[in-house]
Design a protein around this motif. Structure first.
Motif, short mmCIF file in Angstrom:
data_model
loop_
_atom_site.label_atom_id
_atom_site.label_comp_id
_atom_site.label_asym_id
_atom_site.label_seq_id
_atom_site.Cartn_x
_atom_site.Cartn_y
_atom_site.Cartn_z
N ASP A 10 -52.26 8.79 7.66
CA ASP A 10 -52.92 9.87 8.39
C ASP A 10 -52.28 11.21 7.96
O ASP A 10 -51.13 11.48 8.28
N THR A 12 -52.59 14.18 8.98
CA THR A 12 -52.16 15.02 10.10
C THR A 12 -50.76 14.64 10.54
O THR A 12 -49.92 15.48 10.88
N ILE A 13 -50.52 13.32 10.56
CA ILE A 13 -49.20 12.85 10.95
C ILE A 13 -48.16 13.33 9.92
O ILE A 13 -47.10 13.82 10.27
N GLU A 15 -48.35 15.87 8.08
CA GLU A 15 -48.20 17.31 8.33
C GLU A 15 -47.29 17.58 9.53
O GLU A 15 -46.37 18.40 9.47
N ALA A 16 -47.51 16.84 10.61
CA ALA A 16 -46.74 17.04 11.83
C ALA A 16 -45.27 16.70 11.59
O ALA A 16 -44.36 17.41 12.03
N MET A 17 -45.08 15.56 10.89
CA MET A 17 -43.71 15.13 10.63
C MET A 17 -42.98 16.17 9.76
O MET A 17 -41.81 16.48 9.99
N ALA A 19 -43.55 19.34 9.70
CA ALA A 19 -43.22 20.48 10.56
C ALA A 19 -42.00 20.16 11.41
O ALA A 19 -41.06 20.97 11.52
N ALA A 20 -41.99 18.94 11.99
CA ALA A 20 -40.92 18.56 12.91
C ALA A 20 -39.58 18.45 12.17
O ALA A 20 -38.52 18.75 12.74
N ILE A 23 -38.34 21.99 10.49
CA ILE A 23 -37.77 22.93 11.45
C ILE A 23 -36.32 22.57 11.75
O ILE A 23 -35.52 23.38 12.19
N GLN A 24 -36.02 21.27 11.49
CA GLN A 24 -34.64 20.81 11.66
C GLN A 24 -33.91 20.83 10.30
O GLN A 24 -32.87 20.20 10.15
N LEU A 106 -39.72 13.70 20.02
CA LEU A 106 -39.02 14.13 18.81
C LEU A 106 -37.52 13.90 18.96
O LEU A 106 -36.84 13.61 17.99
#
Lengths: 117, 794
Positions: A10, A12-13, A15-17, A19-20, A23-24, A106
């Motif tokens: 997926d 989107t996933i 992409e989300a991962m 980002a998450a 940022i770290q 998260l």
């Protein structure tokens, strides 16, 4: 910071991962194509692999088997993520380092990554 | 009677008045007593035999001396005969008693004959012989004859002799008595006897006699005769035919006796046996009653009518029988216009209603006129020409439901006490049969209904008797053919046929399960697979129970098997759908959750307090949505019994603390207090137990909006650990308390307070705890709060 390979069908996933994790301050290699996993692992030598266990296809199993067989990738910690109820046992059976059921906090993901990198 | 004479008339020289010595010598030498008279009739000689008989001397006997030897009772009679003969010089003979020297009198036979010498009468010579022995024999014979007559009379045995040439018949007195004929009015003609034989028996009587006579057989014949007083007697005659040397029949000699009583008893017994047979054979009682009526008229009565009487007195004429069909038709014509067997409110009807038997041994004209008021009914009854009448009520539980009416006409037989008794017994049997038939009809209707139900059930209803797995089929419903393809015959032909159908992988489980049911003396439902004739695997749900005999011993087994293959398929697809759906729901939730939490990490957003609050709200709502999706999946799993546990050893304290920490962040009103004394470890599914704790604490929060403290306590004893969650909230009303663990059950509060949720939280919690072999109980006071307590084995 550590490099993390994210494999999920997926986008989107992925992409989300990204980002998450970014940022770290992790370096993220993301792909929706499971077949690319060994090649990416060889190229980027990730510190950890986050793999979506896909039960709709046999990709998850094949990918894990391939990574585990390959001496260059066999030792890379592998965290399996899945929304499927049966995935936890599969993860154990396939020799995954850890399992995180989807959806997750998260904070749990960060704890796990810190633990295995 | 001719007696031999030892004294031939002319062979002896008897010329001299004195007895010549030659005669005396001869006379003395023979054993017969000899005497001689002179011309005047005076006894002048007695031989030795005489003298040794009487024991007297010749001097004593001669002259009139011998007269004193005669028995006093016989003297007069003998001397009369003797003197009369002498007077006319005629021979004579007589019997009298003579005094014997022993003192007793003995019977003697005497003959005397006049003697002539050269045509000159010289006197009598007589011989006397002792006939006592013969006399006694004769007497004995006579007494035998008398005794035989007495015996025949007492035994009712008549004798008859029938001359077949002249048709003259001789009957003993007793025989005439049997025939009811007066001795003086008997003509001695066979025709007179023919006339009294009952017309219906006459032909058979003549035929039998002719046949037996022609075939030289002993005759044995039973027939009925009608006495002048109209009574009917059964006579049995046995005898023999005698023939000339050329074989022409000469005469018939026979004996007869009255077998009426025996015949009646036989008839009664036959009737009883026959009626019982009929009664026990059929459950269609009207047909049975018609058959019974027919039997009755061939045995104990001429008419039989069996009728059902309704409460209003109207009659259902069920059965009417008479040997003659025309007579039946006549009665039926009369009955067509008469709907009541008895006149309404008549004594007869009343008596019968009260269960009384009406018995009229002899129905006379006066009787009818006295009892029957209705004119046309009277005329009708007069025409029937009744002899004897018997009406017995048929009663069920003291209520008269009908009558059995018996009558005799043509046979003139009269009913007696025995007939009454038999008929009453008959009526009881009929009552019982009707009652049984009514019950049977109900039962049959029910049975038919049940059979239709069983036949239309889309499942196999099967019963078999015998050892488990070796039963022979006693019943299998027709649907079996459709369900598994085998003909019903095959079910009956093979022992334990049902077990052959079971999928080999399921056999052990099936047999084990049934064994355990029988051991526990219970019944149960379980599922397994059958393989059909075509080799298709079907899933069946089987309701199993034991067949037991009256002693409670198991003799067999009963199955109700339903094909649940389709249902299983739907179930499987539902499971698949739910897991798929929850997976599909979880994937977008995952990205939303991740993105949201990433946003919460962006300082440029979170510095705006409102934005941060909204993002936090979103995060919680995402979590809530996640919980709902997971719970839906859990419900499916629990229902299917597929909830899997991932057990490990963990600290309950830590789990409780973590859970409380998480949940504490969701509420500002409540304060959660953990009370536990030691770090208790258990071996269980940590996530699942955590889920239960979360559910219980969330509920406590939800249902105690006004209260602060929620106390979580963990205790243990030797075997169990108890986790309690106690709130001081609204509590649970008693009517709800048993149902709160049901699936999708939600309490709608009387105060109209509604609480969100699917009503599956407690159902899932209970499912999880049950999988751990634990329990959840709840104590609650409405309006004061609740305590949920989980008990888990250590």
């Amino acid at each position: 910071m550590a490099t993390i390979l994210v494999i999920d069908d997926d986008p989107t996933i992925v992409e989300a991962m990204r980002a998450a994790l970014e940022i770290q301050h992790y370096t993220v290699i993301g792909t929706v194509d499971a077949d690319m996993a060994p090649q990416l692992a060889h190229t980027y030598h990730p510190h950890l692999i986050l793999l979506d266990y896909l039960l709709s296809g046999s990709n998850g199993t094949t990918v894990i088997e391939g990574l585990k067989k390959d001496p260059l990738t066999a030792k890379i910690p592998l965290i399996l993520l899945s929304a499927h109820p049966k995935a936890r046992e599969e993860a154990k059976r396939m020799g995954a380092t850890a399992f995180i059921p989807k959806p997750f906090d998260l904070s749990l993901l960060y704890t796990m990554i810190r633990k295995y990198t | 009677m001719e007696m031999p004479l030892f004294v031939p008339t002319h062979s002896l020289d008897l010329d001299a008045p004195s007895v010549p010595s030659s005669f005396a010598i001869l006379a003395d030498s023979i054993p017969v007593m000899i005497w001689k008279t002179d011309q005047q009739g005076k006894r002048i000689f007695f031989n030795e035999a005489w003298l040794s008989f009487t024991g007297r001397s010749l001097q004593e006997e001669c002259g009139d001396g011998w007269i004193s030897d005669i028995h006093p009772d016989d003297v007069e009679q003998y001397l009369f005969t003797y003197r009369l003969a002498l007077q006319h010089q005629q021979p004579f003979h007589a019997e009298y008693r003579l005094h014997h020297h022993s003192g007793a009198y003995r019977w003697v036979f005497v003959t005397g004959k006049p003697q002539y010498h050269s045509n000159q009468y010289t006197g009598y010579v007589g011989s006397t012989i002792d006939i006592t022995d013969r006399k006694q024999t004769e007497e004995r014979l006579e007494s035998y004859k008398q005794r035989l007559e007495i015996a025949q009379y007492a035994g009712g045995i008549g004798t008859l002799e029938w001359n077949l040439n002249t048709n003259q018949i001789w009957c003993s007195e007793e025989q005439l008595h049997l025939f009811g004929l007066h001795p003086q009015l008997f003509s001695g003609k066979f025709e007179q006897i023919e006339q009294i034989i009952l017309p219906s028996d006459h032909r058979l009587f003549i035929e039998t006699i002719n046949r037996d006579c022609a075939t030289h057989k002993d005759c044995d014949i039973e027939y009925r005769i009608l006495h002048k007083d109209t009574t009917l007697r059964w006579i049995k005659t046995q005898g023999k035919f005698f023939y000339t040397r050329r074989g022409e029949p000469l005469r018939f000699i026979g004996i007869s006796y009255d077998i009426t009583k025996q015949k009646q008893t036989e008839q009664m017994l036959r009737f009883k046996a026959e009626s019982n047979r009929i009664l026990s054979h059929s459950f269609r009682y009207k047909k049975t009653l018609r058959e019974l009526a027919k039997t009755t008229v061939t045995s104990i009565a001429d008419w039989c009518s069996i009728d059902m009487i309704h409460d209003d007195g109207s009659t259902d004429y069920v059965a009417l029988a008479h040997a003659d069909k025309h007579k039946v038709a006549i009665v039926n014509r009369f009955r067509k216009v008469r709907h009541h067997l008895f006149e309404q409110d008549s004594e007869t009807a009343k008596d019968l209603r009260q269960g009384k038997t009406l018995f009229f041994p002899l129905v006379t004209e006066q009787f009818l006129q006295h009892h029957v008021a209705d004119h046309s009914r009277l005329r009708f009854l007069q025409r029937l020409n009744l002899t004897s009448l018997l009406i017995v009520p048929i009663q069920i539980k003291g209520h008269t439901i009908g009558t059995i009416s018996l009558a005799t006409t043509d046979t003139h037989q009269r009913f007696d006490e025995q007939s009454v008794e038999i008929t009453q017994q008959f009526a009881s049997s009929v009552a019982l049969a009707i009652e049984n038939a009514t019950l049977y009809e109900e039962l049959s209707a029910q049975k038919e209904r049940l059979q239709n139900v069983v036949a239309n059930v889309s499942g196999v209803v099967w019963e078999g008797e015998g050892e488990l797995g070796k039963e022979h089929t006693t019943f299998v419903s027709p649907f079996a053919k459709r369900m598994v393809g085998f003909e019903l015959d095959e079910w009956y032909a093979h022992e334990g046929f049902w077990l052959r159908l079971v999928h080999p992988e399921d056999t052990t489980r099936v047999v084990g399960y049934i064994h355990s049911l029988f051991t526990k003396r219970t019944h149960g439902i379980f599922s397994y697979r059958w393989i059909t004739k075509k080799g298709k695997i079907i899933w069946i749900q089987s309701y199993v129970s034991a067949l037991r005999n009256e002693e409670g011993e198991r003799i067999g087994i009963r199955f109700v098997n339903v094909d649940i293959t389709g249902r299983m398929e739907i179930e499987r697809r539902k499971d698949d759908f739910i897991s798929m759906a929850s997976h599909e729901l979880k994937t977008p939730l995952t990205s939303i959750k991740v993105f949201n939490e990433v946003l919460l990490q962006l300082p440029e957003l979170t510095k705006n307090k409102q934005t941060r609050t909204y993002l936090l709200h979103m995060d919680r709502q995402i979590d809530h949505l996640t919980t709902l999706v997971r719970e839906l999946l859990d419900v499916t799993k629990i229902q299917a019994g597929k909830l899997q546990l991932n057990k490990s050893d963990f600290s309950l304290h830590n789990l409780a603390k973590e859970t409380i920490d998480v949940l504490q962040t969701t509420t500002q009103h409540h304060h959660m207090r953990l009370v536990d004394h030691a770090h208790i470890h258990i071996y269980a599914d940590r996530d699942r137990i955590g889920q239960v704790l979360t559910n219980l604490i969330s509920n406590a929060i939800k249902y105690s909006p006004e209260s602060e403290i929620i106390q979580i306590s963990i205790e243990k004893d030797e075997k169990y650990v108890h986790i309690s969650v106690k709130d001081k909230g609204i509590g649970i009303a008693p009517e709800h308390i048993d149902k709160i663990f049901d699936r999708f059950y939600r309490v709608f509060d009387a105060t109209d307070q509604t609480f969100p949720g699917l009503g599956i939280g407690l159902y899932i919690s209970l499912g999880i705890i049950k999988r751990h072999k634990g329990t959840i109980d709840v104590r609650s006071t409405y309006g004061k709060g609740s305590t949920f307590r989980v008990t888990l084995p250590l």
